[in-house]
Each structure stands twice: as structure tokens, then as C-alpha cells.
Write a protein that holds these residues in place. Structure first.
Motif, mmCIF file in Angstrom:
data_model
loop_
_atom_site.group_PDB
_atom_site.id
_atom_site.type_symbol
_atom_site.label_atom_id
_atom_site.label_comp_id
_atom_site.label_asym_id
_atom_site.label_seq_id
_atom_site.Cartn_x
_atom_site.Cartn_y
_atom_site.Cartn_z
ATOM 1 N N LEU A 8 1.066 -0.981 -0.147
ATOM 2 C CA LEU A 8 -0.034 0.036 -0.160
ATOM 3 C C LEU A 8 0.937 1.478 -0.119
ATOM 4 O O LEU A 8 0.941 2.434 -1.089
ATOM 5 C CB LEU A 8 -0.939 0.127 1.482
ATOM 6 C CG LEU A 8 -2.169 1.083 1.310
ATOM 7 C CD1 LEU A 8 -3.187 1.163 0.523
ATOM 8 C CD2 LEU A 8 -2.256 0.911 2.984
ATOM 9 N N GLN A 9 1.964 1.279 1.007
ATOM 10 C CA GLN A 9 3.101 2.627 1.039
ATOM 11 C C GLN A 9 3.494 2.605 -0.239
ATOM 12 O O GLN A 9 3.811 3.570 -0.949
ATOM 13 C CB GLN A 9 3.863 2.567 1.991
ATOM 14 C CG GLN A 9 3.157 2.143 2.966
ATOM 15 C CD GLN A 9 2.444 3.803 3.573
ATOM 16 O OE1 GLN A 9 3.122 4.961 3.219
ATOM 17 N NE2 GLN A 9 1.436 3.801 3.890
ATOM 18 N N VAL A 10 3.903 1.684 -0.850
ATOM 19 C CA VAL A 10 4.949 1.680 -2.134
ATOM 20 C C VAL A 10 3.703 2.163 -3.178
ATOM 21 O O VAL A 10 4.380 2.685 -4.298
ATOM 22 C CB VAL A 10 4.620 0.304 -3.149
ATOM 23 C CG1 VAL A 10 5.908 0.746 -4.442
ATOM 24 C CG2 VAL A 10 6.607 0.035 -2.233
ATOM 25 N N SER A 14 4.300 6.160 -5.374
ATOM 26 C CA SER A 14 4.335 5.805 -7.090
ATOM 27 C C SER A 14 2.827 6.666 -7.568
ATOM 28 O O SER A 14 3.470 7.408 -8.282
ATOM 29 C CB SER A 14 4.281 4.476 -7.144
ATOM 30 O OG SER A 14 3.155 3.629 -7.499
ATOM 31 N N SER A 15 1.817 6.181 -7.019
ATOM 32 C CA SER A 15 0.880 7.052 -7.235
ATOM 33 C C SER A 15 0.958 8.931 -7.195
ATOM 34 O O SER A 15 0.049 10.103 -7.812
ATOM 35 C CB SER A 15 -0.273 6.257 -6.696
ATOM 36 O OG SER A 15 -0.688 7.032 -5.120
ATOM 37 N N LEU A 17 4.013 10.328 -6.851
ATOM 38 C CA LEU A 17 4.591 11.049 -7.618
ATOM 39 C C LEU A 17 4.079 10.981 -9.194
ATOM 40 O O LEU A 17 5.236 11.773 -9.767
ATOM 41 C CB LEU A 17 6.245 9.477 -7.753
ATOM 42 C CG LEU A 17 7.331 10.397 -8.660
ATOM 43 C CD1 LEU A 17 7.704 11.193 -8.256
ATOM 44 C CD2 LEU A 17 8.028 9.396 -8.439
ATOM 45 N N ALA A 18 3.266 10.355 -9.909
ATOM 46 C CA ALA A 18 2.636 10.173 -11.018
ATOM 47 C C ALA A 18 1.625 11.880 -11.006
ATOM 48 O O ALA A 18 2.306 12.086 -12.780
ATOM 49 C CB ALA A 18 2.119 8.650 -11.574
ATOM 50 N N ASP A 19 0.703 11.379 -10.038
ATOM 51 C CA ASP A 19 0.303 12.698 -9.412
ATOM 52 C C ASP A 19 0.949 14.323 -10.314
ATOM 53 O O ASP A 19 0.663 15.191 -10.961
ATOM 54 C CB ASP A 19 -0.496 12.700 -8.614
ATOM 55 C CG ASP A 19 -1.829 12.081 -9.207
ATOM 56 O OD1 ASP A 19 -2.059 11.546 -10.303
ATOM 57 O OD2 ASP A 19 -2.623 11.446 -8.044
ATOM 58 N N GLY A 20 2.008 14.006 -9.596
ATOM 59 C CA GLY A 20 2.914 15.504 -8.870
ATOM 60 C C GLY A 20 3.943 15.752 -10.916
ATOM 61 O O GLY A 20 3.656 16.650 -11.520
ATOM 62 N N LEU A 21 3.947 14.810 -11.204
ATOM 63 C CA LEU A 21 4.614 14.503 -12.583
ATOM 64 C C LEU A 21 3.526 15.398 -13.668
ATOM 65 O O LEU A 21 3.608 16.249 -14.605
ATOM 66 C CB LEU A 21 5.171 13.029 -13.039
ATOM 67 C CG LEU A 21 6.110 13.080 -12.868
ATOM 68 C CD1 LEU A 21 6.698 11.753 -13.270
ATOM 69 C CD2 LEU A 21 7.484 14.059 -13.200
ATOM 70 N N ALA A 22 2.302 13.886 -13.573
ATOM 71 C CA ALA A 22 1.052 14.878 -14.775
ATOM 72 C C ALA A 22 0.795 16.561 -14.050
ATOM 73 O O ALA A 22 0.332 17.042 -15.564
ATOM 74 C CB ALA A 22 -0.171 14.062 -14.471
#
Length: 49
Positions: A8-10, A14-15, A17-22
Motif C-alpha cells: 500500500l505504501q509503495v 508511486s501514484s 509521484l505520477a500525479d506530480g509529474l502529470a
């Protein structure tokens, strides 16, 4: 239960981080379009894909 918590923490990390990149990609695209810098917009879209 420990394995579930680790997964869950991983996944959350990752989600987020992906939101920040988007969001940063959208900001770069918006800026490129307003400045009519189509080359930068195309490059950003290709790198984001």
C-alpha cells in the motif's frame, strides 16, 4: 498484514509521484501553448508519453 501495508505504501508513493509529474507536464504544456512554442509542446508531449 505487513506485506499489505508495504504494498500500500509503495503504491501510494508511486501514484503521488505520477500525479506530480502529470501536473508539471500540464503546466509546461499550457505555458508552451500560450507562448506559441509548439516545438516545446510537442517535445513535452512526447516525453510525457
Amino acid at each position: 498484514m505487513v506485506a499489505f501495508q508495504i504494498c500500500l505504501q509503495v503504491w501510494l508513493t508511486s501514484s503521488l509521484l505520477a500525479d506530480g509529474l502529470a501536473v508539471s507536464g500540464q503546466a509546461i504544456l499550457a505555458y508552451a501553448f500560450t507562448e506559441k512554442d509548439h516545438k516545446k509542446a510537442i517535445t513535452t508531449a512526447i516525453l510525457a508519453a
